[in-house]
Write a protein that holds these residues in place. Structure first.
Motif, mmCIF file in Angstrom:
data_model
loop_
_atom_site.group_PDB
_atom_site.id
_atom_site.type_symbol
_atom_site.label_atom_id
_atom_site.label_comp_id
_atom_site.label_asym_id
_atom_site.label_seq_id
_atom_site.Cartn_x
_atom_site.Cartn_y
_atom_site.Cartn_z
ATOM 1 N N VAL A 35 -1.068 -1.289 -5.386
ATOM 2 C CA VAL A 35 -2.130 -1.995 -4.676
ATOM 3 C C VAL A 35 -2.524 -3.320 -5.318
ATOM 4 C CG1 VAL A 35 -4.547 -1.715 -4.000
ATOM 5 C CG2 VAL A 35 -2.995 0.198 -3.832
ATOM 6 N N VAL B 161 -13.713 -12.686 3.477
ATOM 7 C CA VAL B 161 -13.475 -11.374 2.849
ATOM 8 C C VAL B 161 -14.546 -10.386 3.323
ATOM 9 C CG1 VAL B 161 -13.304 -10.100 0.680
ATOM 10 C CG2 VAL B 161 -12.438 -12.430 0.804
ATOM 11 N N LEU B 162 -15.799 -10.828 3.338
ATOM 12 C CA LEU B 162 -16.878 -9.921 3.744
ATOM 13 C C LEU B 162 -16.719 -9.509 5.204
ATOM 14 C CD1 LEU B 162 -19.968 -11.480 1.929
ATOM 15 C CD2 LEU B 162 -18.734 -9.402 1.347
ATOM 16 N N LEU C 258 -9.319 -14.175 -4.216
ATOM 17 C CA LEU C 258 -9.918 -13.021 -3.526
ATOM 18 C C LEU C 258 -9.532 -12.967 -2.054
ATOM 19 C CD1 LEU C 258 -13.449 -12.974 -5.113
ATOM 20 C CD2 LEU C 258 -11.605 -11.338 -5.464
ATOM 21 N N LEU D 299 -3.082 1.313 8.445
ATOM 22 C CA LEU D 299 -2.525 2.569 7.912
ATOM 23 C C LEU D 299 -3.481 3.752 8.080
ATOM 24 C CD1 LEU D 299 -0.669 1.267 4.761
ATOM 25 C CD2 LEU D 299 0.335 2.562 6.617
ATOM 26 N N LEU D 300 -4.755 3.460 8.277
ATOM 27 C CA LEU D 300 -5.706 4.552 8.534
ATOM 28 C C LEU D 300 -5.429 5.199 9.897
ATOM 29 C CD1 LEU D 300 -9.092 3.037 7.317
ATOM 30 C CD2 LEU D 300 -8.035 5.119 6.454
ATOM 31 N N TYR E 44 -5.889 -12.013 -1.622
ATOM 32 C CA TYR E 44 -5.741 -10.564 -1.839
ATOM 33 C C TYR E 44 -6.258 -9.794 -0.622
ATOM 34 C CZ TYR E 44 -6.396 -6.028 -4.040
ATOM 35 O OH TYR E 44 -6.360 -4.690 -4.334
ATOM 36 N N ALA E 45 -7.407 -10.244 -0.069
ATOM 37 C CA ALA E 45 -7.993 -9.560 1.083
ATOM 38 C C ALA E 45 -7.083 -9.667 2.315
ATOM 39 C CB ALA E 45 -9.364 -10.145 1.395
ATOM 40 N N MET F 277 -4.423 -7.006 1.798
ATOM 41 C CA MET F 277 -4.805 -5.603 1.699
ATOM 42 C C MET F 277 -5.566 -5.058 2.908
ATOM 43 S SD MET F 277 -3.821 -4.243 -1.064
ATOM 44 C CE MET F 277 -4.909 -2.840 -1.043
ATOM 45 N N ILE F 278 -6.567 -5.804 3.353
ATOM 46 C CA ILE F 278 -7.524 -5.191 4.287
ATOM 47 C C ILE F 278 -6.910 -4.903 5.669
ATOM 48 C CG2 ILE F 278 -9.816 -5.381 5.360
ATOM 49 C CD1 ILE F 278 -10.785 -6.821 2.864
ATOM 50 N N ILE G 234 0.845 -1.204 0.000
ATOM 51 C CA ILE G 234 0.000 0.000 0.000
ATOM 52 C C ILE G 234 0.876 1.249 0.000
ATOM 53 C CG2 ILE G 234 -1.729 1.311 1.305
ATOM 54 C CD1 ILE G 234 -2.892 -1.355 2.214
ATOM 55 N N GLY H 293 -14.149 -7.010 5.294
ATOM 56 C CA GLY H 293 -14.713 -5.821 4.645
ATOM 57 C C GLY H 293 -15.514 -4.976 5.620
ATOM 58 N N PHE I 22 -13.196 -2.981 7.636
ATOM 59 C CA PHE I 22 -12.602 -1.899 6.850
ATOM 60 C C PHE I 22 -13.572 -0.714 6.744
ATOM 61 C CE2 PHE I 22 -11.850 0.090 2.638
ATOM 62 C CZ PHE I 22 -10.578 0.583 2.878
ATOM 63 N N ILE I 23 -14.846 -1.003 6.444
ATOM 64 C CA ILE I 23 -15.846 0.073 6.324
ATOM 65 C C ILE I 23 -15.982 0.780 7.678
ATOM 66 C CG2 ILE I 23 -18.296 0.594 5.813
ATOM 67 C CD1 ILE I 23 -17.147 -0.552 3.338
ATOM 68 N N ALA J 74 -4.499 -1.992 5.246
ATOM 69 C CA ALA J 74 -5.184 -0.719 4.977
ATOM 70 C C ALA J 74 -5.814 -0.171 6.253
ATOM 71 C CB ALA J 74 -6.246 -0.915 3.900
#
Lengths: 275, 270
Positions: B35, B249-250, B195, B209-210, B198-199, B202-203, B30, B253, B256-257, B206
């Motif tokens: 990405v 993944v969900l 998927l 890092l926020l 990858y998740a 990344m997730i 990231i 997710g 993350f949201i 990410a």
């Protein structure tokens, strides 16, 4: 011979329409460095139509499926605009990447609840350009004309918003609004086309012709023409290959886009070395 | 009962190890702004599995892993050395084209054998519920070795990522970085799917890092959140019989949201 031409005419017209609209949008996407935006939007649209299928049992070409897909696209466009304005700790591309993974997982999750999910998954990825109807073509022509006219009339505004995206300044309200309109207009085209063309074909038509054009030209108009010519040549070759060797249409067109791009990159490298 | 415990313990161990190394590599990815490099490598690993099946090699066998590794090695070379000099073409465009080409190759190869598309879907969604102890132990050992290697060489890798100072033989270190990323990809994709792999990368990275730019703090935070989220997804998948990869993944997710919403409600000055 004429029979083959007539058989391949609808998929060719669909490809040409996509080359025109995505060739242009691809130049913006490349400049904005949001390469995976369309794959994320296409995937989100696919989740919308899958949801409509799960709730009301309607097929992808039903109005309810389009409305569901479009509603999710509007949500996503608003989400990306807000994130672009408020979140600076991670890049916009990171958010797009994660939203793509979530949307793809969401679609597979929903499809796994139904029998025959593999077939839907394949259709979602590669589409079915070969079986495009003239009614699809009419609808796509109208939408492409409307979106194309919007971008032509406000081309300077869209270009300036795109070119200032990396200058580090905070986005004001008007810029955010133009960003939102950009995402929505792209979302509308993708929502309509993803059913016929599939996520993979749309992604490739958006990125590859624009990358090819950027290798040779800096001027936007020249890049646009180069992207269009490359896209149309690859479409003709891909459709002919698909017909001749009995491969799926979408992946064949994508293969020729990749082959032409690699050939151009090698030719440019050789030219640079020799000079 | 004992069978369930054994089954779940294998999963918990695997998730704990996978989220740690993936979070760390994800933080590099990231920050470097590449990405989708992992998605490209994941798809190349999946291409290796599908080509292997086309050649009559069973998925999950040593030969299948070997074919995947060759595909990922080619991808690592492309990622490390194909960098457009033309400023109008971002590195991410090259990565995107590698991903598109790998996915289309998967579909075209699968097009030519029976039930091929079912394999493509499987490489996307994964089949982690059927992992075995030998496979998990191999994965754990390799991940620990890679973790130690990255810990020893962390100053070089971090220097390249942060671009604060030039280091000797930078392209070579870059290649080593992508090869380590490739190895974890080859190990994880056949069981977790493109998927989820990858998740994982990344997730959690990410999310961390926020909230922080510090490597150590970010790694602990990303690992903890990634592990908790994937445990929730795993239990939901097990008890409600949901598809495994997509459930995890969900679940990640949602975290993350939630993290994005927290950051929007409590913004931080640039």
């Amino acid at each position: 011979m004429w029979e083959i031409v007539l058989f391949l005419l609808p998929p060719f017209v669909i490809c040409t329409l996509m080359v025109f609209i995505f060739g242009y949008l691809g130049i913006h996407v490349l400049e904005r460095e949001i390469i995976f935006i369309d794959i994320a939007l296409a995937q989100i649209a696919a989740v919308g139509s899958t949801l409509a299928f799960m709730i009301w049992g309607v097929e992808e070409h039903h109005l309810l499926a389009y409305l569901c897909a479009f509603a999710l696209i509007i949500l996503a466009a608003g989400f990306y605009t807000f994130v672009g304005k408020w979140i600076w700790q991670i890049s916009q591309e990171t958010v797009i990447g994660v939203s793509y993974a979530i949307a793809a997982a969401g679609a597979l999750f929903l499809l796994a609840l139904h029998a025959g999910g593999d077939v839907h998954a394949e259709n979602m990825l590669t589409g079915s350009i070969l079986w495009a109807q003239w009614s699809d073509i009419l609808l796509f022509s109208i939408v492409c004309s409307v979106v194309g006219s919007l971008h032509f009339i406000f081309r300077k505004r869209f270009q300036s918003v795109t070119q200032t995206i990396h200058d580090g300044r905070e986005r004001d309200k008007m810029t955010s609004l133009w960003d939102f309109i950009f995402y929505i207009s792209m979302g509308v085209v993708i929502t309509l086309m993803v059913r016929v063309a599939g996520i993979l074909v749309i992604f490739s038509l958006l990125i590859i012709p624009a990358t090819f054009a950027a290798m040779f030209f800096r001027d936007w108009n020249k890049r646009l023409i180069a992207a269009w010519i490359m896209g149309i040549v690859a479409s003709i070759a891909g459709l002919a290959f698909s017909y001749g060797f009995d491969f799926s249409c979408g992946p064949s067109v994508v293969s020729f886009l990749v082959v032409i791009l690699i050939a151009a990159a090698i030719a440019q490298k050789c030219k640079r070395v020799s000079s | 009962m004992i069978e369930t415990f054994k089954f779940l313990s294998i999963q918990i161990l695997l998730l704990a190890v996978v989220t740690s190394v993936h979070t760390y590599i994800g933080m590099h990815i990231i920050r470097r702004g590449i990405v989708f490099s992992d998605l490209s490598l994941d798809q190349l690993a999946a291409l290796g599995v599908i080509v292997g099946i086309g050649l009559g090699v069973d998925g999950g066998s040593t030969a299948s892993y070997f074919v995947s590794f060759i595909a990922v090695l080619v991808g690592s070379f492309l990622l490390a050395f194909v960098r457009p000099k033309n400023k109008q073409i971002p590195h991410e465009a090259v990565i995107g084209i590698i991903y598109g080409a790998a996915l289309v190759a998967c579909i075209m190869v699968a097009d030519k054998f029976t039930a091929g598309m079912a394999y493509v879907t499987q490489t996307l969604a994964g089949c982690m519920l059927w992992v075995t102890w030998p496979l998990v132990m191999t994965t754990v050992v390799v991940y620990i070795i890679l973790g130690i290697f990255h810990y020893i060489c962390r100053h070089r890798f971090i220097a390249i990522t942060e671009q604060k100072q030039k280091i000797d033989h930078e392209p070579l270190w870059d290649l080593l970085f992508f090869i380590t990323q490739g190895i974890i990809t080859v190990l994880i994709v056949p069981i977790a799917g493109v998927l989820l792999a990858y998740a994982f990368l990344m997730i959690p990275a990410a999310i961390s890092l926020l909230f922080t730019r510090q490597w150590g703090k970010g790694l602990i935070m990303g690992w903890a959140i990634g592990f908790i989220a994937s445990m929730i997804g795993m239990f939901a998948s097990y008890y409600f019989r949901f598809s495994y990869g997509p459930s995890l993944v969900l679940s990640m997710g949602f975290f993350f949201i939630a993290a994005l919403l927290i950051r929007m409600i409590r913004p931080q000055n640039r």
